[in-house]
Scaffold this active site. Structure first.
Site, PDB file in Angstrom:
ATOM      1  N   LYS A  17     -27.192  24.980 -15.574  1.00  0.00           N
ATOM      2  CA  LYS A  17     -27.147  26.427 -14.971  1.00  0.00           C
ATOM      3  C   LYS A  17     -28.335  27.187 -15.755  1.00  0.00           C
ATOM      4  O   LYS A  17     -29.103  27.886 -15.272  1.00  0.00           O
ATOM      5  CB  LYS A  17     -25.902  27.156 -15.459  1.00  0.00           C
ATOM      6  CG  LYS A  17     -24.691  26.685 -14.375  1.00  0.00           C
ATOM      7  CD  LYS A  17     -23.546  27.798 -14.843  1.00  0.00           C
ATOM      8  CE  LYS A  17     -22.185  27.242 -14.235  1.00  0.00           C
ATOM      9  NZ  LYS A  17     -21.118  28.226 -14.661  1.00  0.00           N
ATOM     10  N   ASP A  73     -18.436  33.435 -13.911  1.00  0.00           N
ATOM     11  CA  ASP A  73     -17.344  32.701 -13.645  1.00  0.00           C
ATOM     12  C   ASP A  73     -17.098  32.640 -12.220  1.00  0.00           C
ATOM     13  O   ASP A  73     -17.294  33.440 -11.664  1.00  0.00           O
ATOM     14  CB  ASP A  73     -15.994  33.440 -14.427  1.00  0.00           C
ATOM     15  CG  ASP A  73     -14.831  32.402 -14.504  1.00  0.00           C
ATOM     16  OD1 ASP A  73     -15.049  31.136 -14.712  1.00  0.00           O
ATOM     17  OD2 ASP A  73     -13.850  33.084 -14.778  1.00  0.00           O
TER      18      ASP A  73
HETATM   19  P1  IMP Z   1     -17.718  27.881 -13.268  1.00  0.00           P
HETATM   20  O1  IMP Z   1     -17.156  29.306 -13.729  1.00  0.00           O
HETATM   21  O2  IMP Z   1     -18.950  27.835 -12.520  1.00  0.00           O
HETATM   22  O3  IMP Z   1     -17.593  26.851 -14.562  1.00  0.00           O
HETATM   23  O4  IMP Z   1     -16.705  27.156 -11.991  1.00  0.00           O
HETATM   24  C1  IMP Z   1     -15.390  26.851 -12.201  1.00  0.00           C
HETATM   25  C2  IMP Z   1     -14.797  26.058 -11.298  1.00  0.00           C
HETATM   26  O5  IMP Z   1     -14.582  26.377 -10.152  1.00  0.00           O
HETATM   27  C3  IMP Z   1     -15.735  24.635 -11.358  1.00  0.00           C
HETATM   28  O6  IMP Z   1     -15.103  23.682 -12.297  1.00  0.00           O
HETATM   29  C4  IMP Z   1     -15.423  24.301 -10.042  1.00  0.00           C
HETATM   30  O7  IMP Z   1     -13.963  23.310  -9.968  1.00  0.00           O
HETATM   31  C5  IMP Z   1     -15.394  25.324  -9.041  1.00  0.00           C
HETATM   32  N1  IMP Z   1     -16.497  25.645  -8.558  1.00  0.00           N
HETATM   33  C6  IMP Z   1     -17.393  26.470  -8.780  1.00  0.00           C
HETATM   34  N2  IMP Z   1     -18.375  26.631  -8.253  1.00  0.00           N
HETATM   35  C7  IMP Z   1     -18.422  25.554  -7.296  1.00  0.00           C
HETATM   36  C8  IMP Z   1     -19.300  24.967  -6.268  1.00  0.00           C
HETATM   37  O8  IMP Z   1     -20.274  25.502  -6.039  1.00  0.00           O
HETATM   38  N3  IMP Z   1     -18.741  24.006  -5.483  1.00  0.00           N
HETATM   39  C9  IMP Z   1     -17.479  23.617  -5.757  1.00  0.00           C
HETATM   40  N4  IMP Z   1     -16.587  23.792  -7.072  1.00  0.00           N
HETATM   41  C10 IMP Z   1     -17.265  25.062  -7.530  1.00  0.00           C
END
Ligand code: IMP
Length: 195
Positions: A17, A73
């Site tokens: 990221k 998030d």
């Molecule tokens: P984070 O807040 O970006 O870490 O996302 C939290 C969780 O949401 C991730 O661990 C995935 O399970 C799901 N997620 C978020 N964005 C995506 C995406 O673009 N594709 C698939 N799953 C996602």
């Protein structure tokens, strides 16, 4: 230590990221990771909304380090499951965290559902000089019955974006970046930082 106005900390430990966002930011800003500002502790995400969690992480960094910062998030919200897995997307099937088990649980819960609408959502909270700004990106789509494709991560193999015939795991990363909830939220923040 006081950080200069040019420094912007991304409150994450996800190197992927950081790399992706560093390329998008205006050149006058220097992006720093948590480690680079001396923050080695785990940031809590204990609220029940994406807005709350991203604010919780950014506010921690601002209050403790007085450094301009932002935190994100994201989650998948499925209509037929009353918005689940939502804020719990990362660990929906419990510990140890596994994308495969999360996908399997969603498919099991959705097996008799005909209404399959869902959306991904990202909220970014950015704190500049103590002022809080939030940016939201949403990607609408549907949950399919069987995983398809091997690109991406998380729920990508079962998410068919609106207007597409391939899942997020079948389209290229560049194509996903054009439409994703995360890109939409980040481009709003980028416009704000440029203005
Ligand atoms: P984070 O807040 O970006 O870490 O996302 C939290 C969780 O949401 C991730 O661990 C995935 O399970 C799901 N997620 C978020 N964005 C995506 C995406 O673009 N594709 C698939 N799953 C996602």
């Amino acid at each position: 230590m006081t950080f200069s106005d040019q420094i912007l900390c991304f409150a994450t430990r996800n190197q992927g990221k950081i790399k992706e966002i560093g390329a998008l930011l205006p050149p006058h800003l220097v992006l720093k990771s948590l480690d680079e500002i001396g923050c080695f502790e785990e940031l809590e995400e204990t609220t029940d909304t994406l807005e709350g969690n991203s604010l919780q992480k950014a506010a921690y960094v601002w209050e403790k380090y007085q450094c301009n910062c932002f935190a994100d998030d994201s989650g998948l919200f499925i209509d037929a499951l009353a918005g689940r897995p939502g804020v719990h997307s990362a660990y929906y099937a419990g510990e140890p965290r596994s994308y495969e088990r999360n996908v399997a649980l969603v498919l099991e819960e959705m097996k008799n559902e005909t209404h399959r609408n869902a959306h991904f959502k990202t909220v970014i909270t950015c704190i500049i000089a103590g002022n809080v700004h939030q940016f939201t990106g949403i990607l609408e789509g549907k949950i399919i019955h069987t995983p398809q494709g091997s690109n991406g991560f998380g729920y990508d193999p079962i998410f068919l974006p609106k207007g597409y015939t391939q899942t997020l795991a079948e389209i290229s990363p560049a194509e996903k970046n054009k439409i994703s909830h995360r890109s939409l939220a980040f481009s709003q923040m980028k416009n704000f930082l440029h203005s």
